[in-house]
Design a protein around this motif. Structure first.
Motif, short mmCIF file in Angstrom:
data_model
loop_
_atom_site.label_atom_id
_atom_site.label_comp_id
_atom_site.label_asym_id
_atom_site.label_seq_id
_atom_site.Cartn_x
_atom_site.Cartn_y
_atom_site.Cartn_z
N THR A 142 0.75 -1.18 0.01
CA THR A 142 0.25 -0.01 -0.05
C THR A 142 0.75 1.33 0.02
O THR A 142 0.62 2.28 -0.81
CB THR A 142 -0.88 0.16 1.13
N VAL A 143 1.87 1.37 0.91
CA VAL A 143 2.63 2.51 0.92
C VAL A 143 3.69 2.65 -0.26
O VAL A 143 3.74 3.47 -0.86
CB VAL A 143 3.62 2.23 1.97
N ARG A 144 4.03 1.42 -0.92
CA ARG A 144 5.02 1.56 -2.25
C ARG A 144 3.98 2.21 -3.22
O ARG A 144 4.43 3.01 -3.95
CB ARG A 144 5.07 0.06 -2.61
N ASP A 145 2.49 1.68 -3.45
CA ASP A 145 1.62 2.24 -4.31
C ASP A 145 1.41 3.69 -4.19
O ASP A 145 1.22 4.61 -5.18
CB ASP A 145 0.40 1.32 -4.55
N PHE A 146 1.29 3.98 -2.82
CA PHE A 146 1.25 5.57 -2.58
C PHE A 146 2.35 6.22 -3.06
O PHE A 146 2.21 7.48 -3.48
CB PHE A 146 1.02 5.52 -0.81
N ILE A 147 3.69 5.89 -2.84
CA ILE A 147 4.91 6.53 -3.34
C ILE A 147 4.63 6.47 -4.71
O ILE A 147 4.89 7.76 -5.48
CB ILE A 147 5.90 5.87 -2.65
N ARG A 148 4.54 5.47 -5.55
CA ARG A 148 4.26 5.66 -6.81
C ARG A 148 3.59 6.65 -7.42
O ARG A 148 3.63 7.17 -8.35
CB ARG A 148 3.92 4.14 -7.33
N THR A 149 2.36 6.81 -6.70
CA THR A 149 1.24 7.41 -7.30
C THR A 149 1.65 8.96 -6.94
O THR A 149 1.12 9.87 -7.98
CB THR A 149 -0.05 7.12 -6.65
N HIS A 150 2.13 9.37 -5.85
CA HIS A 150 2.22 10.86 -5.83
C HIS A 150 3.64 11.44 -5.70
O HIS A 150 3.70 12.46 -5.63
CB HIS A 150 1.82 11.07 -4.04
N TYR A 151 4.56 10.48 -5.89
CA TYR A 151 5.94 10.87 -6.15
C TYR A 151 6.53 10.17 -7.39
O TYR A 151 7.31 9.49 -7.51
CB TYR A 151 7.08 10.60 -4.97
N PRO A 152 6.01 10.54 -8.59
CA PRO A 152 6.09 9.40 -9.78
C PRO A 152 7.64 10.04 -10.19
O PRO A 152 7.70 11.03 -10.09
CB PRO A 152 4.96 10.00 -10.65
N PRO A 153 8.24 9.22 -10.96
CA PRO A 153 9.60 9.38 -11.52
C PRO A 153 9.57 10.62 -12.52
O PRO A 153 10.47 11.36 -12.85
CB PRO A 153 10.05 7.99 -12.16
N GLY A 313 -5.96 -0.39 2.29
CA GLY A 313 -4.60 -0.14 2.76
C GLY A 313 -3.97 -1.41 3.25
O GLY A 313 -4.14 -2.43 2.84
N GLY A 314 -3.21 -1.60 4.31
CA GLY A 314 -2.23 -2.64 4.66
C GLY A 314 -3.28 -3.54 5.35
O GLY A 314 -2.77 -4.92 5.10
N VAL A 315 -4.26 -3.15 5.88
CA VAL A 315 -5.37 -3.93 6.43
C VAL A 315 -5.64 -4.94 5.42
O VAL A 315 -5.96 -6.30 5.56
CB VAL A 315 -6.42 -3.47 7.20
N ALA A 316 -6.01 -4.46 4.11
CA ALA A 316 -6.50 -5.26 3.01
C ALA A 316 -5.43 -6.48 2.69
O ALA A 316 -5.88 -7.53 2.40
CB ALA A 316 -6.96 -4.67 1.96
N GLU A 317 -4.31 -6.24 2.70
CA GLU A 317 -2.95 -6.88 2.33
C GLU A 317 -2.96 -8.14 3.20
O GLU A 317 -2.87 -9.40 2.93
CB GLU A 317 -1.81 -6.18 2.39
N ILE A 318 -3.00 -7.84 4.51
CA ILE A 318 -3.17 -8.79 5.63
C ILE A 318 -4.08 -9.81 5.51
O ILE A 318 -3.81 -10.93 5.68
CB ILE A 318 -2.83 -8.22 7.14
#
Length: 377
Positions: A142-153, A313-318
């Motif tokens: 979830t956090v990785r996807d958040f980084i990719r979305t909001h801080y794109p290369p 979020g992370g709850v869905a992953e777990i």
């Protein structure tokens, strides 16, 4: 490979997930023969940190003031004197000061710079510092996807995917063992303290009394199950937020107004959550905003206790990994009630054994990331 000297930076060492993760990595570094140093303004966990073999440097880099940024010169001197191999920043303001100090050093003399994104902070240039590491650790997909979305290369060219490493938080199976049974003494004490639970199905909502944790939904869920004829009691396990006493009062008044004073119990902050999970027939996670990870979901699941939670979020992953039956759409109290009802009736499949979210894996993957910088030396 030579032993490494690693510095972790964070605001303070009092309590919380970031602090716990810092101590867990410090412990792993010491066990592996590396030198572990932590810099913070101090706190109640310093004694444990030092007892477990790490060194503590006291500096207040967490105070939100322009003067804090001016400490970068003193920090650069510290880096030059100590000659750390890796600097690992875990919070935004300490990360800024460390980065300013680090950037001003000659490239050949710099330590390697690592950051961990522990949460989904407001998107801003200030928050972007957590993505400035040579390697960036995300605590969940979830956090990785958040980084990719909001801080794109495209806007942050240094943040190519290969710099981001997902290292999920993990728990020690010895701390939350599968099918754990509390002692008879604990059971007797707890039943004496909270006689309302005796002979009833126990539903537990862990987490501090803040609006985000979904207490109103929990009260509605308990009321729904009672109206369906189920003999349940709800435990709200967590202390009040000293900054928001009005919310705790609001929740208590709602319980009384709904006539649930005997059916919803406020335990306050507890240090025996493992035992409370063990006697719970179902644990709930009803947060209105996505968690970056979701430790209070993982802990009971690791013990084999079913959890019903809003799947974001992370709850869905777990839940997806360990107990898909418990995943319901955010805000769907009716679906959560149905899931709890089927669990209490014995119609849900067993919770899967946790093989993914393990403390030992988190520690070894983090140390491997540190070592990666030196593999070709």
């Amino acid at each position: 490979m030579k032993p490494l000297k690693v510095l972790q930076l964070l605001p303070a060492l009092d309590s919380g997930g970031v602090e716990r993760g810092t101590l867990e990595i410090a412990r792993a570094l010491v066990a592996a023969g590396h030198e572990s140093v932590v810099l913070s303004k101090g706190g109640r966990l310093v004694e444990q940190l030092q007892r477990e073999g790490s060194r503590h440097i006291q500096r207040d880099l967490g105070r939100k003031s322009p003067a804090t940024f001016l400490q970068y010169r003193a920090l650069r001197t510290l880096f030059e004197q100590e000659r750390f191999d890796v600097i690992h920043a875990r919070s935004r303001l300490p990360a800024w000061v460390a980065w300013l100090a680090w950037r001003g050093m000659p490239a050949h003399a710099r330590p390697h710079f690592v950051t961990t994104v522990h949460g989904m902070h407001s998107v801003s240039r200030y928050s972007a510092i957590m993505c400035a590491g040579e390697r960036v650790i995300a605590v969940s997909d979830t956090v990785r996807d958040f980084i990719r979305t909001h801080y794109p290369p495209s806007r942050w060219p240094h943040l190519a995917d290969e710099r981001i490493t997902v290292i999920p938080r993990g728990i020690d199976p010895a701390e939350f063992p599968r099918d754990y049974q509390p002692s008879d003494e604990w059971m007797a004490r707890f039943h004496t303290e909270f006689p309302q639970i005796t002979g009833r199905k126990v539903l537990t909502l862990p987490g501090r009394l803040t609006r985000l944790k979904g207490h109103h939904d929990f009260i509605t869920l308990v009321r729904t199950l009672l109206s369906d004829g189920l003999d349940v009691v709800g435990l709200i396990v967590g202390g009040e937020d000293p900054k928001r006493p009005g919310y705790a009062k609001e929740i208590r008044e709602r319980v009384q107004a709904d006539g649930l004073g005997e059916r919803i119990v406020f335990t306050g902050h507890r240090s025996d959550v493992r035992e409370i999970y063990a006697i719970s027939d179902c644990v709930l996670s009803l947060s209105s905003t996505p968690e970056s990870f979701g430790r209070t979901v993982l802990e009971p699941l690791a013990m084999g206790r079913p959890v019903v939670g809003y799947a974001h979020g992370g709850v869905a992953e777990i839940l997806g990994e360990l107990f898909p039956h418990g995943a319901v759409a955010k805000g769907d109290v009716a679906a959560a009630s149905r899931s709890v009802r089927s669990i209490l009736a014995g119609h849900a499949e067993a919770v899967r054994v946790n093989h993914r979210f393990l403390l030992g894996e988190m520690q070894s993957e983090t140390l491997s990331l540190y070592s990666f910088f030196f593999q070709n030396h």
